[in-house]
Design an enzyme around this catalytic site. Structure first.
Site, PDB file in Angstrom:
ATOM      1  CD  GLU A 427      18.135  55.447 -33.252  1.00 51.11           C
ATOM      2  OE1 GLU A 427      16.928  55.443 -33.581  1.00 51.11           O
ATOM      3  OE2 GLU A 427      18.544  55.944 -32.196  1.00 51.11           O
ATOM      4  CG  ASP A 504      15.578  53.027 -30.962  1.00 54.84           C
ATOM      5  OD1 ASP A 504      15.317  51.965 -31.569  1.00 54.84           O
ATOM      6  OD2 ASP A 504      16.638  53.217 -30.337  1.00 54.84           O
ATOM      7  CG  ASP A 506      14.056  57.076 -28.508  1.00 51.70           C
ATOM      8  OD1 ASP A 506      14.301  57.514 -29.654  1.00 51.70           O
ATOM      9  OD2 ASP A 506      14.849  56.374 -27.874  1.00 51.70           O
ATOM     10  CG  ASP A 508      18.134  60.469 -28.693  1.00 49.55           C
ATOM     11  OD1 ASP A 508      18.024  61.716 -28.675  1.00 49.55           O
ATOM     12  OD2 ASP A 508      18.828  59.815 -27.889  1.00 49.55           O
TER      13      ASP A 508
END
Ligand code: 0RA
Length: 639
Positions: A427, A504, A506, A508
């Protein structure tokens, strides 16, 4: 008088089960979570066999607080009488191979029992098993450790521990941590399986309970409407074209039962079962159904003038566009084949389903013309889209042949030996850049992707294929793809043994993982089924003590543990994203096969996966978050 029997028979008993402990995979498919859950299914299947034989209408399945599982049924109870081998028949059923529940009994002729593997396999793979049998007015008790009996027999018979008017069997077992990678049963898979069993056995009641701390829950599965209710459930939330069609019939000594309902989507969802076993790889029963169904729709379409003389027939896929169907057969002596032995191979099943489907659907369509017209409408729509997509596909393939990496982002590896190669889907451009510097370029390829790829659950086929990121992935993997109307997928051409999603830690990042997994599941499901897909687990923290070496911590639990076990001062760094790590750190934590943590993506089967994809990709965000969170700590670790 009581005396433990160490005779020749008990020695063969032990040898039998040793084979199971040596090669558990041969008996339950594997020692991951899937194999673990199979232990429960094996026992439940035996109870369902009692139901099919007409002696059991209730089953209780409990995930106990101590990590064990209890399965109780209201059947006849495992026979406890003296067996010709000189011990209680219960010992023969539970402690010898190939005797589990079958007993060459005619009454068991149409019952399944997964691949003929029985309760003795579960016994062999359990640290402990405790058995209570209610039969003939008494309660009997027996117990085992890793398949070895630990209760002394009295003249070869089980001790009586009480009296009762009821009959039935209760088996409690704790899977063996020496055999299984993890010993925590997956509750969601179990519930889905029990619900399915209830749909397939409309007169059976299944009581499920989870007593594990923090997960307490109880649920009853009873589906008097059987597979019709199952079809409705699979179609829940979609727009139905008609009420479900149901039929049943017998041919060639094979019982055939089907439920069909079309919805306003472009997918086909046809599930086959044989003797209560889900045939994941399909087989002869589905072939008979599909062949006859296509013939019927084409001949009705011509009869009604919807297909003109010059028109080509609908393809099989056209006629099943939007179809949800369950085809369940009961076969006296089925043959299974395929990689996972879930493909029905018995040729007579084709004939039986073909014939029952022809007779029953003709009768139904002759009386329900509106339903027939609705279904033919779905086929017409499908044929139109198919023709448009065939064009889009030819365009896309001819263009992409000349552009291996259409946006120039793939940093490929040097090796051309797929078994060594890995590709990281990363990403963001900055993390992608670090990864390109950090990697071992011999066998690690890096493909950075920007932001969020297209949500394939929502987009139409030509849009999906026009997406640059998706095109690059299809080209890089090298094995083509399959979807709806065509199948160009060939796993033998796969260029990378591991496909590793690196996003990541998180929300997202999880969303991007989900989008990527949806794409892979829809277009290349075999990659997931064959265990090629992984998710990288970058660390969340780095702690550096005043004295000593810094360490990476991968979740909050590890941090808590570190705080408890390390006195003295330390600095704590929290990584918000991959972009915050320099190439060396990225190599140490996420790329280096010696040190990284990967979780392997595991899906039990297509039925569950479809539901999950829909849930993840649907519009309601809360359950999606919950799913990602729930599953975060059930990762398969490959370190
Ligand atoms: C062998 C023979 C019979 C029943 C069973 C096994 C049996 C096994 C299990 C496992 C879980 N629950 C079970 N219930 C029954 C036939 C018994 C008879 O003929 O009385």
């Amino acid at each position: 008088m009581a005396k433990t029997q160490y005779n020749a028979d008990s020695i063969t008993v032990l040898e039998g089960l040793e084979a199971v402990r040596k090669r558990p995979g041969m008996y339950i498919g594997g020692v991951g979570t899937k194999g673990l859950n199979h232990l429960i299914y094996e026992i439940v299947d035996n109870s369902v066999d009692e139901h099919l034989a007409g002696f059991c209408d209730e089953i209780w399945v409990t995930l106990e607080a101590d990590g064990s599982c209890t399965v109780r049924d209201s059947g006849r109870g495992i026979p406890v009488e003296m067996h010709k081998k000189g011990v209680s028949a219960e010992r023969v059923v539970l402690a010898t191979l190939h005797a589990g529940g079958k007993f060459d009994n005619e009454a068991y002729k149409t019952s399944g029992g997964l691949h003929g593997v029985g309760s003795s396999v579960v016994n062999a793979l359990s640290e402990r098993m405790d058995v209570k049998i209610c039969r003939g007015g008494y309660i009997y008790h027996d117990a085992y450790r890793r398949g070895v009996p630990v209760v002394e027999l009295e003249n070869g018979l089980l001790p009586v521990v009480g009296k009762t008017k009821e009959t039935g069997t209760q088996i409690n077992f704790l899977p063996d941590g020496e055999i299984f990678e993890k010993t925590k049963f997956k509750a969601e898979w179990l519930k889905s399986r029990l619900h399915e069993t209830a749909y397939l056995n409309p007169r059976l009641r299944i009581h499920y309970a989870n007593r594990r701390p923090g997960e307490e829950e109880e649920m009853d599965y009873h589906e008097p409407d059987g597979i019709v209710a199952y079809v409705r459930e699979l179609n829940a939330g979609k727009e139905a074209v008609h009420e479900p069609i149901y039929y049943k019939g017998v041919s060639e000594r094979i019982e055939v039962e089907a439920a069909i309902q079309f919805v306003d989507t472009f997918e086909e969802n046809t599930l086959g079962f044989c003797n209560n076993i889900f045939t994941q790889e399909g087989g002869t029963h589905l072939m008979g159904f599909k062949t006859r169904f296509t013939q019927l729709i084409n001949s009705y379409a011509r009869e009604l003038g919807i297909l003109k003389e010059k028109d080509a027939n609908f393809t099989g896929a056209d006629t099943r566009n939007g179809m949800t169907a369950i085809i369940a057969v009961k076969h006296p002596d089925p043959i299974f084949e395929g990689q996972t032995k879930t493909k029905l191979a018995s040729a007579d099943a084709t004939k039986a389903v073909f014939s029952v489907t022809g007779d029953e659907l003709t009768r139904y369509f002759d009386r329900n013309l509106e339903v027939l017209k609705g279904i033919i409408g779905c086929a017409e729509k499908s044929a139109k889209i198919r023709k448009a997509e065939e064009k889009a596909r030819t365009n896309m393939l001819s263009k992409s042949r000349f552009s291996f990496d259409s946006n120039g982002k793939l940093a490929n590896c040097e090796s051309r030996d797929p078994s060594m190669c890995e590709i990281f889907i990363v990403e963001g451009d900055s993390a992608g850049g670090s990864a390109k510097t950090a990697r071992n370029r011999k066998y690690q390829a890096i493909l950075p992707i920007r932001g969020k790829i297209l949500n394939v659950e929502k987009a139409s086929m030509d849009k999906v294929l026009a997406n640059a990121e998706i095109k690059t992935m299809i080209n890089a993997f090298g094995c083509g793809f399959s979807e709806g109307y065509g199948n160009d997928f060939d796993i033998s051409k796969l260029r990378y043994n591991k496909i590793i999603l690196m996003t990541d830690a998180d929300v997202d990042g999880s969303h991007i993982d989900t989008l990527l997994l949806t794409f892979l599941y829809r277009f290349m499901p075999e990659l997931i089924y064959n265990g090629h897909v992984y998710i990288a687990m970058p660390p969340l923290y780095k702690v550096v003590p005043k004295k000593g070496e810094g360490v990476y911590l991968y979740d909050d639990k590890e941090l808590e543990r570190y705080r408890k076990t390390h006195k003295g001062e330390f600095t704590l760094q929290r990584y918000k994203g991959l972009g915050e790590m320099d190439p060396d750190q990225l190599w140490e934590t996420t790329l280096d096969p010696e040190r990284r943590v990967l979780k392997q993506v595991e899906i039990e089967d297509a039925r569950m996966a479809s539901e999950i994809t829909e849930m993840l990709m649907g519009n309601d965000v809360p359950p999606r978050r919950k799913f990602i969170y729930d599953h975060a700590d059930e990762a398969e670790i490959d370190a």
